[in-house]
Design a protein around this motif. Structure first.
Motif, short mmCIF file in Angstrom:
data_model
loop_
_atom_site.label_atom_id
_atom_site.label_comp_id
_atom_site.label_asym_id
_atom_site.label_seq_id
_atom_site.Cartn_x
_atom_site.Cartn_y
_atom_site.Cartn_z
N ARG A 73 0.77 -0.78 0.19
CA ARG A 73 -0.15 -0.42 0.57
C ARG A 73 0.90 1.14 0.33
NH1 ARG A 73 -5.64 -0.37 0.97
NH2 ARG A 73 -5.19 2.21 1.87
N THR A 74 2.23 1.53 0.98
CA THR A 74 2.99 2.69 0.84
C THR A 74 3.72 2.57 -0.59
OG1 THR A 74 4.59 1.25 1.63
CG2 THR A 74 2.84 2.41 3.47
N GLU A 75 4.15 1.48 -0.89
CA GLU A 75 4.67 1.78 -2.28
C GLU A 75 3.62 2.28 -3.74
OE1 GLU A 75 8.42 -1.42 -2.04
OE2 GLU A 75 6.22 -2.27 -2.13
N ALA A 76 2.77 1.75 -3.32
CA ALA A 76 0.87 1.90 -4.31
C ALA A 76 0.97 3.53 -4.34
CB ALA A 76 0.02 1.68 -4.03
N ALA A 77 1.28 3.95 -3.02
CA ALA A 77 1.22 5.46 -2.79
C ALA A 77 1.49 6.49 -3.42
CB ALA A 77 0.68 5.60 -1.07
N MET A 78 3.73 5.99 -3.54
CA MET A 78 4.38 6.49 -3.68
C MET A 78 4.47 6.62 -5.47
SD MET A 78 5.93 7.39 -1.37
CE MET A 78 7.01 8.45 -1.58
N ILE A 79 3.62 5.10 -6.33
CA ILE A 79 4.16 5.35 -7.38
C ILE A 79 1.98 6.82 -8.25
CG2 ILE A 79 2.43 3.84 -9.28
CD1 ILE A 79 3.40 1.57 -7.95
N ALA A 80 1.68 6.49 -7.19
CA ALA A 80 0.65 8.07 -7.48
C ALA A 80 0.65 8.34 -7.38
CB ALA A 80 -0.81 6.61 -6.27
N ASP A 81 1.78 8.73 -6.16
CA ASP A 81 2.36 10.91 -5.91
C ASP A 81 3.13 11.44 -7.54
OD1 ASP A 81 2.87 13.15 -4.01
OD2 ASP A 81 4.70 12.17 -4.26
N MET A 82 3.89 9.77 -7.58
CA MET A 82 4.67 10.44 -8.70
C MET A 82 4.46 10.44 -10.14
SD MET A 82 8.93 9.15 -9.81
CE MET A 82 9.35 9.16 -7.96
N LEU A 83 3.30 9.19 -10.00
CA LEU A 83 2.25 9.75 -11.39
C LEU A 83 1.86 10.60 -11.83
CD1 LEU A 83 1.16 6.09 -12.31
CD2 LEU A 83 3.10 7.59 -13.38
N ALA A 84 1.02 11.32 -10.55
CA ALA A 84 0.20 12.47 -10.42
C ALA A 84 1.01 13.37 -10.87
CB ALA A 84 -0.70 12.32 -9.24
N ASP A 85 2.14 13.43 -10.32
CA ASP A 85 3.49 14.92 -10.59
C ASP A 85 3.64 14.75 -11.72
OD1 ASP A 85 2.54 15.78 -8.10
OD2 ASP A 85 4.59 15.14 -7.45
N ARG A 86 3.70 14.12 -12.43
CA ARG A 86 3.88 14.05 -14.04
C ARG A 86 2.88 14.32 -14.88
NH1 ARG A 86 9.63 10.32 -14.31
NH2 ARG A 86 10.51 10.61 -12.22
N LEU A 87 1.90 13.34 -14.79
CA LEU A 87 1.38 13.16 -15.66
C LEU A 87 -0.23 14.60 -15.13
CD1 LEU A 87 0.42 9.98 -15.67
CD2 LEU A 87 2.01 11.20 -17.54
N GLY A 88 0.23 15.58 -14.13
CA GLY A 88 -0.48 16.25 -14.03
C GLY A 88 -1.63 16.34 -13.66
N ILE A 89 -1.62 14.93 -12.85
CA ILE A 89 -3.37 15.25 -12.17
C ILE A 89 -4.01 15.07 -11.39
CG2 ILE A 89 -4.25 12.51 -11.45
CD1 ILE A 89 -2.58 10.42 -13.49
N ALA A 90 -4.68 16.15 -10.88
CA ALA A 90 -5.30 16.57 -10.20
C ALA A 90 -6.16 15.66 -8.83
CB ALA A 90 -6.47 17.80 -10.37
N LYS A 92 -5.19 13.39 -7.11
CA LYS A 92 -4.64 12.19 -6.98
C LYS A 92 -5.30 11.19 -6.22
CE LYS A 92 -0.17 14.00 -4.48
NZ LYS A 92 1.15 14.55 -4.33
N TRP A 93 -5.02 11.82 -4.91
CA TRP A 93 -5.81 10.67 -4.03
C TRP A 93 -6.63 10.09 -4.31
CZ3 TRP A 93 -1.06 9.76 -2.73
CH2 TRP A 93 0.02 10.07 -2.36
N LYS A 94 -8.10 10.89 -5.05
CA LYS A 94 -8.89 10.60 -5.28
C LYS A 94 -8.98 9.38 -6.09
CE LYS A 94 -14.05 12.38 -6.27
NZ LYS A 94 -14.35 13.61 -5.99
N PHE A 95 -8.42 10.36 -7.26
CA PHE A 95 -8.56 9.93 -8.43
C PHE A 95 -7.84 8.20 -8.21
CE2 PHE A 95 -5.61 8.08 -12.11
CZ PHE A 95 -6.70 8.41 -13.21
N PHE A 96 -6.73 8.19 -8.02
CA PHE A 96 -6.37 6.56 -7.49
C PHE A 96 -7.02 5.66 -6.64
CE2 PHE A 96 -1.89 8.63 -9.47
CZ PHE A 96 -2.37 7.74 -10.34
N GLU A 97 -7.30 6.59 -5.42
CA GLU A 97 -7.96 5.42 -4.73
C GLU A 97 -9.72 4.25 -5.39
OE1 GLU A 97 -9.04 8.52 -1.23
OE2 GLU A 97 -7.78 8.07 -0.60
N GLN A 98 -9.86 6.09 -6.66
CA GLN A 98 -11.45 4.58 -6.81
C GLN A 98 -10.93 4.06 -8.13
OE1 GLN A 98 -12.97 9.13 -9.02
NE2 GLN A 98 -15.00 9.17 -7.49
#
Length: 130
Positions: A73-90, A92-98
Motif C-alpha cells: 500500500r505504501t509503495e502504491a501511494a508512492m507510485i500514485a504520487d509520482m505519476l500524478a506529478d508527472r501526468l498533471g493529475i489533479a 491524485k488521492w481521489k483519482f487513485f483511490e477510485q
C-alpha cells in the motif's frame, strides 16, 4: 424483489437507501437468484493508459494487467504520487483511490515517508519512469 437473495464472492461495496441497493464489485462473482453475473475489472482512465509512464510501471510489474498495484500500500501511494506529478493529475488521492479501490492513500503516503525502504523504492521508481 422480495425473497431474492444476492450472493457475492469477493470484495464489494454496498450502497443503499433501503429501496435501491447498488453493489460495486471488483473481480468477483455475483449471483442474484439463479442468475450469475461476472464483474469486469475497472478500466484504466485514458490519462494513464495513454501515457508512457503508465506503460513503464506496468512493464516493471508494479501494476498488473488490470491496472491494480502489485506492491504494498505504501509503495502504491508512492507510485500514485509520482505519476500524478508527472501526468498533471489533479486530486491524485481521489483519482487513485477510485482506480485501485482503496481508502486513505494519503495516509499510506505519509506512512511511506516514515519507512526506511521508501527512499530505495523512490530511486527505483525514478529509474523506471526515466
Amino acid at each position: 424483489m422480495a425473497g431474492n437473495n444476492i450472493y457475492v464472492q469477493g470484495s464489494y461495496v454496498d450502497i443503499h437507501d433501503n429501496e435501491v441497493v447498488n453493489l460495486s464489485v471488483d473481480k468477483a462473482q455475483v449471483r442474484v437468484g439463479d442468475q450469475q453475473l461476472q464483474a469486469q475489472a475497472s478500466d484504466v482512465p485514458e490519462v494513464l493508459a495513454d501515457s508512457e509512464q503508465w506503460q513503464k510501471v506496468m512493464q516493471a510489474g508494479l501494476v498488473d494487467a488490470d491496472g491494480q498495484p502489485t506492491v504494498s500500500r505504501t509503495e502504491a501511494a508512492m507510485i500514485a504520487d509520482m505519476l500524478a506529478d508527472r501526468l498533471g493529475i489533479a486530486n491524485k488521492w481521489k483519482f487513485f483511490e477510485q482506480l485501485w479501490h482503496r481508502n486513505n492513500m494519503r495516509g499510506d503516503y505519509n506512512t511511506a515517508l516514515d519507512q526506511r525502504k521508501t527512499l530505495k523504492f523512490q530511486e527505483r521508481l525514478k529509474i523506471i519512469l526515466g
